[in-house]
Design a protein around this motif. Structure first.
Motif, PDB file in Angstrom:
ATOM      1  N   LYS A  31       0.747  -1.356   0.082  1.00 16.88           N
ATOM      2  CA  LYS A  31      -0.137  -0.104   0.094  1.00 16.88           C
ATOM      3  C   LYS A  31       0.855   1.198   0.116  1.00 16.88           C
ATOM      4  O   LYS A  31       2.126   1.011   0.203  1.00 16.88           O
ATOM      5  N   TYR A  32       0.219   2.539   0.018  1.00 15.49           N
ATOM      6  CA  TYR A  32       1.029   3.796  -0.225  1.00 15.49           C
ATOM      7  C   TYR A  32       0.005   4.829   0.832  1.00 15.49           C
ATOM      8  O   TYR A  32      -1.264   4.326   1.065  1.00 15.49           O
ATOM      9  N   ILE A  47       6.980  -0.224   2.273  1.00 20.98           N
ATOM     10  CA  ILE A  47       7.669  -1.199   1.750  1.00 20.98           C
ATOM     11  C   ILE A  47       7.413  -2.389   2.925  1.00 20.98           C
ATOM     12  O   ILE A  47       8.326  -2.264   3.736  1.00 20.98           O
ATOM     13  N   SER A  48       7.025  -3.562   2.691  1.00 16.37           N
ATOM     14  CA  SER A  48       7.077  -4.682   3.677  1.00 16.37           C
ATOM     15  C   SER A  48       8.371  -5.627   3.096  1.00 16.37           C
ATOM     16  O   SER A  48       8.465  -6.079   2.001  1.00 16.37           O
ATOM     17  N   VAL A  49       9.228  -5.675   4.245  1.00 14.85           N
ATOM     18  CA  VAL A  49      10.501  -6.296   4.045  1.00 14.85           C
ATOM     19  C   VAL A  49      10.432  -7.650   4.922  1.00 14.85           C
ATOM     20  O   VAL A  49      10.202  -7.661   6.042  1.00 14.85           O
ATOM     21  N   VAL A  58       9.247  -0.073   5.671  1.00 10.84           N
ATOM     22  CA  VAL A  58       9.543   1.149   5.737  1.00 10.84           C
ATOM     23  C   VAL A  58       8.817   2.046   4.529  1.00 10.84           C
ATOM     24  O   VAL A  58       8.492   1.306   3.729  1.00 10.84           O
ATOM     25  N   GLU A  59       8.967   3.154   4.850  1.00  8.83           N
ATOM     26  CA  GLU A  59       7.903   3.987   3.919  1.00  8.83           C
ATOM     27  C   GLU A  59       9.249   4.990   3.160  1.00  8.83           C
ATOM     28  O   GLU A  59      10.270   5.601   3.605  1.00  8.83           O
ATOM     29  N   LYS A  60       8.891   4.953   1.827  1.00  5.25           N
ATOM     30  CA  LYS A  60       9.742   5.549   0.719  1.00  5.25           C
ATOM     31  C   LYS A  60       9.083   6.434  -0.280  1.00  5.25           C
ATOM     32  O   LYS A  60       8.066   6.122  -0.719  1.00  5.25           O
ATOM     33  N   ARG A  61       9.656   7.613  -0.644  1.00  4.86           N
ATOM     34  CA  ARG A  61       8.946   8.202  -1.728  1.00  4.86           C
ATOM     35  C   ARG A  61       9.535   7.927  -3.250  1.00  4.86           C
ATOM     36  O   ARG A  61      10.743   7.352  -3.074  1.00  4.86           O
ATOM     37  N   TYR A  62       8.855   8.273  -4.164  1.00  6.39           N
ATOM     38  CA  TYR A  62       9.547   7.680  -5.409  1.00  6.39           C
ATOM     39  C   TYR A  62      11.070   8.215  -5.681  1.00  6.39           C
ATOM     40  O   TYR A  62      11.814   7.630  -6.195  1.00  6.39           O
ATOM     41  N   ASP A  97      -1.507   3.900  -7.955  1.00  8.67           N
ATOM     42  CA  ASP A  97      -1.388   2.348  -7.579  1.00  8.67           C
ATOM     43  C   ASP A  97      -0.727   1.589  -8.631  1.00  8.67           C
ATOM     44  O   ASP A  97       0.130   0.729  -8.461  1.00  8.67           O
ATOM     45  N   LYS A  98      -0.768   2.140 -10.002  1.00  6.52           N
ATOM     46  CA  LYS A  98       0.294   1.505 -10.949  1.00  6.52           C
ATOM     47  C   LYS A  98       1.742   1.858 -10.696  1.00  6.52           C
ATOM     48  O   LYS A  98       2.498   1.014 -10.975  1.00  6.52           O
TER      49      LYS A  98
END
Length: 159
Positions: A31-32, A47-49, A58-62, A97-98
């Motif tokens: 998800k985002y 990001i699920s690790v 962890v959460e990351k931007r593009y 989502d894409k």
């Protein structure tokens, strides 16, 4: 295996862990979330690790994915591409989502490469040392400096 390297001034021996001891990370971006940073809405991809019994998010931007790719390209070849940048921020949920799906594909590919998962940029990106330091992939270990010997790159020691 061990590798001997020599330049004009020094000689070094490095030990690499066996490839069957370097396991891959399972990564997904389920998800985002959209966050107002005070000026505009920004998207963080969650990001699920997972590796073994350890898992974290962890959460990351593009732009952080792009920075990772730029850094990895300096050292590694044959890397997958990221979804393209856009001139305007993505606002439609279908577009976001894409991009999430395409970023997940990118991560899944690089997370299977032993050369990349042992790299510092990858470890920093997934915050491996913060969440699971015991899972840190062992990089090549410098085991000796040699001087006064005439050896070349042909000298490999396989264990």
């Amino acid at each position: 295996f061990s590798l001997f390297l020599q330049n004009q001034n020094s000689k070094h021996i490095f030990h690499f862990p066996p490839m069957d001891q370097v396991s891959h990370f399972e990564v997904s971006i389920p998800k985002y979330k959209e966050v107002n940073d005070g000026k505009k809405m920004v998207v963080f991809y969650q990001i699920s690790v997972k590796k073994g019994s350890q898992d974290w998010v962890v959460e990351k931007r593009y732009k952080e994915f792009n920075e990772l790719l730029v850094t990895l390209k300096k050292t590694y070849g044959n890397l997958p591409s990221l979804p393209g940048k856009t001139l305007m921020p993505l606002k439609e949920h279908a577009q976001i989502d894409k991009r999430r799906i395409d970023l997940e594909k990118f991560l899944k590919v690089i997370a299977t490469r032993a050369d990349i998962i042992s790299s510092e940029p990858f470890k920093r990106f997934l915050q491996i040392e913060n969440f699971a330091p015991e899972l840190t992939v062992t990089p090549p270990k410098h085991i000796n400096d040699l001087s006064g010997l005439v050896l070349g790159v042909r000298d490999f020691i396989y264990e």
